[in-house]
Write an enzyme that holds these catalytic residues in place. Sequence first.
Site, short mmCIF file in Angstrom:
data_model
loop_
_atom_site.label_atom_id
_atom_site.label_comp_id
_atom_site.label_asym_id
_atom_site.label_seq_id
_atom_site.Cartn_x
_atom_site.Cartn_y
_atom_site.Cartn_z
N SER A 142 0.88 -1.26 0.05
CA SER A 142 -0.02 0.03 -0.08
C SER A 142 0.83 1.13 0.10
O SER A 142 0.34 2.29 0.00
CB SER A 142 -0.77 0.19 1.28
OG SER A 142 -0.01 -0.11 2.35
N GLY A 143 2.17 1.02 0.24
CA GLY A 143 3.15 2.51 0.36
C GLY A 143 3.63 3.10 -1.06
O GLY A 143 3.33 2.51 -2.03
N TYR A 308 20.83 2.50 -6.79
CA TYR A 308 21.86 3.31 -7.62
C TYR A 308 22.64 2.28 -8.20
O TYR A 308 23.14 2.40 -9.41
CB TYR A 308 22.73 4.03 -7.03
CG TYR A 308 22.04 5.57 -6.73
CD1 TYR A 308 20.71 5.79 -6.50
CD2 TYR A 308 22.68 6.68 -7.65
CE1 TYR A 308 20.29 6.87 -6.58
CE2 TYR A 308 21.91 7.72 -7.96
CZ TYR A 308 20.85 8.00 -7.46
OH TYR A 308 20.07 9.24 -7.45
N LYS A 311 21.48 1.37 -11.84
CA LYS A 311 21.16 2.51 -12.71
C LYS A 311 22.25 2.14 -13.87
O LYS A 311 23.30 1.53 -13.67
CB LYS A 311 21.65 3.80 -12.30
CG LYS A 311 20.62 4.44 -11.10
CD LYS A 311 20.46 5.60 -11.03
CE LYS A 311 19.61 5.97 -9.97
NZ LYS A 311 18.26 6.66 -10.54
N HIS A 369 24.07 5.14 -1.65
CA HIS A 369 24.52 5.21 -3.16
C HIS A 369 25.78 5.55 -3.54
O HIS A 369 26.44 5.31 -4.15
CB HIS A 369 23.39 6.49 -3.51
CG HIS A 369 21.90 6.03 -3.09
ND1 HIS A 369 21.57 4.61 -3.19
CD2 HIS A 369 20.92 6.83 -3.02
CE1 HIS A 369 20.32 4.54 -2.80
NE2 HIS A 369 19.77 5.85 -2.61
N LYS A 465 19.38 18.03 -1.03
CA LYS A 465 18.06 18.03 -1.59
C LYS A 465 17.83 19.57 -1.80
O LYS A 465 18.62 20.43 -0.90
CB LYS A 465 17.31 17.47 -0.52
CG LYS A 465 17.47 15.79 -0.49
CD LYS A 465 16.30 15.25 0.32
CE LYS A 465 16.23 13.69 0.08
NZ LYS A 465 15.55 13.34 -0.83
N LYS A 514 36.18 16.01 -21.54
CA LYS A 514 36.48 17.40 -22.03
C LYS A 514 37.93 17.27 -22.65
O LYS A 514 38.82 16.80 -21.78
CB LYS A 514 36.41 18.27 -20.89
CG LYS A 514 34.95 18.47 -20.25
CD LYS A 514 35.12 19.55 -19.34
CE LYS A 514 33.48 19.66 -18.79
NZ LYS A 514 33.22 20.53 -17.65
P1 NDP Z 1 5.73 4.15 3.42
O1 NDP Z 1 6.10 4.68 4.64
O2 NDP Z 1 4.78 4.13 2.26
O3 NDP Z 1 5.39 2.57 4.06
C1 NDP Z 1 4.94 1.41 3.28
C2 NDP Z 1 4.21 0.75 4.07
O4 NDP Z 1 4.33 0.12 5.19
C3 NDP Z 1 2.73 1.49 4.33
O5 NDP Z 1 1.75 1.51 3.22
C4 NDP Z 1 2.18 0.99 5.28
O6 NDP Z 1 1.35 -0.07 5.05
C5 NDP Z 1 3.16 0.19 6.06
N1 NDP Z 1 3.67 0.87 7.26
C6 NDP Z 1 4.16 2.33 7.30
N2 NDP Z 1 4.63 2.61 8.51
C7 NDP Z 1 4.35 1.60 9.24
C8 NDP Z 1 4.59 1.28 10.72
N3 NDP Z 1 4.94 2.53 11.41
N4 NDP Z 1 4.13 0.19 11.21
C9 NDP Z 1 3.79 -0.82 10.35
N5 NDP Z 1 3.55 -0.72 8.87
C10 NDP Z 1 3.96 0.70 8.55
O7 NDP Z 1 7.10 3.57 2.84
P2 NDP Z 1 7.78 3.92 1.73
O8 NDP Z 1 6.94 2.82 0.37
O9 NDP Z 1 7.96 4.97 1.07
O10 NDP Z 1 9.23 3.09 1.57
C11 NDP Z 1 9.31 1.61 1.93
C12 NDP Z 1 10.75 1.35 2.23
O11 NDP Z 1 11.37 1.58 1.10
C13 NDP Z 1 11.29 2.08 3.27
O12 NDP Z 1 12.15 1.29 4.00
C14 NDP Z 1 11.95 3.16 2.60
O13 NDP Z 1 13.06 3.68 3.64
C15 NDP Z 1 12.41 2.54 1.34
N6 NDP Z 1 12.78 3.48 0.23
C16 NDP Z 1 11.76 4.40 0.03
C17 NDP Z 1 11.84 5.44 -1.18
C18 NDP Z 1 10.74 5.83 -1.56
O14 NDP Z 1 11.05 6.91 -2.40
N7 NDP Z 1 9.45 5.92 -1.22
C19 NDP Z 1 13.32 5.27 -1.71
C20 NDP Z 1 14.19 4.31 -1.12
C21 NDP Z 1 14.09 3.25 -0.16
P3 NDP Z 1 -0.18 -0.65 5.86
O15 NDP Z 1 -0.35 0.53 6.87
O16 NDP Z 1 -1.01 -0.70 4.73
O17 NDP Z 1 0.49 -1.98 6.54
C1 BG6 Z 2 16.49 6.99 -2.08
C2 BG6 Z 2 16.53 8.27 -1.16
O1 BG6 Z 2 17.41 6.17 -1.83
O2 BG6 Z 2 16.89 7.68 -3.41
C3 BG6 Z 2 15.67 9.43 -1.39
O3 BG6 Z 2 16.05 7.48 0.14
C4 BG6 Z 2 16.05 10.01 -2.64
O4 BG6 Z 2 15.94 10.46 -0.60
C5 BG6 Z 2 16.29 8.78 -3.61
O5 BG6 Z 2 15.07 10.85 -3.34
C6 BG6 Z 2 16.87 9.06 -5.08
O6 BG6 Z 2 16.56 8.14 -6.02
P1 BG6 Z 2 16.65 8.51 -7.66
O7 BG6 Z 2 16.77 7.08 -8.22
O8 BG6 Z 2 15.45 9.41 -7.90
O9 BG6 Z 2 17.78 9.46 -7.97
#
Ligand code: NDP
Ligand code: BG6
Length: 646
Positions: A142-143, A308, A311, A369, A465, A514
């Site tokens: 769902s994330g 990374y 890529k 990265h 950032k 270059k």
């Molecule tokens: P989210 O915060 O969207 O979490 C993903 C899902 O985990 C949520 O939809 C929720 O699903 C569940 N969740 C969130 N918080 C909690 C909690 N405290 N306890 C239990 N379940 C929880 O994360 P992202 O999708 O952004 O990222 C997922 C992973 O990938 C993380 O480890 C993040 O650091 C890493 N990451 C993310 C990036 C990004 O661009 N988003 C980039 C690089 C790495 P539900 O409530 O339905 O169970």
């Molecule tokens: C993730 C970081 O690992 O990489 C983010 O947690 C960052 O903060 C992202 O924005 C950048 O990835 P990309 O592929 O968009 O350059």
Amino acid sequence: MAAMAAAAAGGMAVAGSGQVPAMPASSWLGSGTRKSLGALRGFRAASSASSCSGSELRRAPPAQFVRSQENGRGRTRALDTSTAASAAASGTLLSSDGVGSPVGTKKTGEAPSETLHQEFKDLIGDVTDNEETVSITVVGASGDLAKKKIFPALFALFYEGCLPKHFTIFGFARSKMTDEQLREMISGTLTCRIDQRENCGDKIGNFLQRCFYHAGQYSSEDNFRQLDTELKKHEGGRVANRLFYLSIPPNIFVDVARSASRGSSSSRGWTRVIVEKPFGRDSESSAELTRGLKQYLTEEQIYRIDHYLGKELVENLSILRFSNLVFEPLWSRQYIRNVQLIFSEDFGTEGRGGYFDNYGIIRDIMQNHLLQILALFAMEPPVSLDAEDIRNEKVKVLRSMRPLHIEDVVIGQYKGHRRGGVNYPAYTDDKTVPNNSITPTFAAAALFIDNARWDGVPFLMKAGKALHRKGAEIRVQFRHVPGNLYKRSFGTDLDQATNELVIRVQPDEAIYLKINNKVPGLGMRLDRSNLNLHYADRYSHEIPDAYERLLLDAIEGERRLFIRSDELDAAWALFTPLLKELEDKRVAPELYPYGSRGPVGAHYLAAKHHVSKCRITHRGLFQVEQSLQLQDTEQFFKAGLQPPPE
Ligand code: NDP
Ligand code: BG6
């Protein structure tokens, strides 16, 4: 012990329960017990940047590995007769359309013995019909990451014909959702390759039909057992390989590893787990996380992702170095003056402030990265392209790094700013960030590798950032040409116009060098030009997203682009003392305006390590900018900095 032994055998261990997987070690596929398929496969050919269907560079596959005919176009997939035999012995059959069902239950009333006989024959005799299946479970479906990256990457693989014929995708999270709702959620993020849009709608439809959802609690073994039952329905009795993608916050990684290992580990195929970053906050928490995961998984089953590494231009680094004679001989302190590794984003932490404030830019970008790119850039030639050989060389580089000193580090945080009638927020304006936060959103650091190849060469990392642009690149500045013939003749300073190799990782991928050149004509004017490999001009293929490559590698058991635990330890060993010092001393970051080039301190740091940016002006004179990214030239020169000596 039993659990550890099972883990060592390559299956997902079942710790604490007293159970071990039922299959003998030799029948577990994929992890540990035999060389990974990916390692046997070699690497994909550069001629097919966007597809797994192009010609591939492979070593000859051993006899038991056959080319799959399911995607028909060139990926070698694991299939061995013992697997087929074990499937047969366990009473599993495959129908000719590949839909398997237990013996005797296939299409009730339609199991004449000849059919069974033929099916057994097909199963054992015709190993080109691949009877295995892959189930991919996205935990945290769902994330944000799942929606933005994982499902689209899985679809892209399907679109390219890179997924096996028999696959199922499951989303798992706590949120209540039906299959249809999951499909609805992800359908908006799926896109077809621009360069080959045929049947896009049909393909999306076919893909979505193979996506399902199961709601459950992350720490509930029962919920994962229910998932297991669901998975089995779709696996249809085939040898089932299972990939779990942990796209969830790190504090629940171990819970999920435990529940999934006990509840829905594959009993007759491999089980692998992709773990997202961050892997801890420092050496201690990272080691604890590794210990936690290893109660339930072997190292071979853990795929620590650093996207990374997926890529295109990062993957190309080794090819550039090791397949071109013109680069590798120059790749040392003898010819290289400095290397810059630059990451910048033109937006702030929007939406991820809660996560970010606990980590900061050093942990978010540099420790993983940029450091991974550095390791690939600086490593010695590996013995072979096998994952372990490459990772051995990367670890050596990381272990040779000089401890980081706080004097060689600059940190910054973006502040609010109004420009062109638009208000840009400060980092602390984010509602999920405390008002008094001193978490850095920018950092620059000079790193050194104390080995024979790189002694004394500064590797300047810069990550931020809310800067003025989005991009990631590697810049290699070479030393000056000895003798400097043209300086004597024309008074221009060629020492400052050194060659520079730029590897632009993103956006608009390119590799350019270059060089100094004579402007055509009767006079003798010098010009600085680029020898430019611009990907968009050279290749018509769309470049695949990093997650596509990495997901495919994980499915194939190729670990080359994933982080091994000793690499992780070495990376944390480098950054932990610095992070501790910054946090203990509560070092305040230098503020920089949103959308600027970052704190001025970074330019001082660059100058201190003689990192310069030089151009030849239209009059043939060299104008020297003393920094990587000069925010305000006037302000910089007001600071009294002189052009750096060579
Ligand atoms: P989210 O915060 O969207 O979490 C993903 C899902 O985990 C949520 O939809 C929720 O699903 C569940 N969740 C969130 N918080 C909690 C909690 N405290 N306890 C239990 N379940 C929880 O994360 P992202 O999708 O952004 O990222 C997922 C992973 O990938 C993380 O480890 C993040 O650091 C890493 N990451 C993310 C990036 C990004 O661009 N988003 C980039 C690089 C790495 P539900 O409530 O339905 O169970
Ligand atoms: C993730 C970081 O690992 O990489 C983010 O947690 C960052 O903060 C992202 O924005 C950048 O990835 P990309 O592929 O968009 O350059």
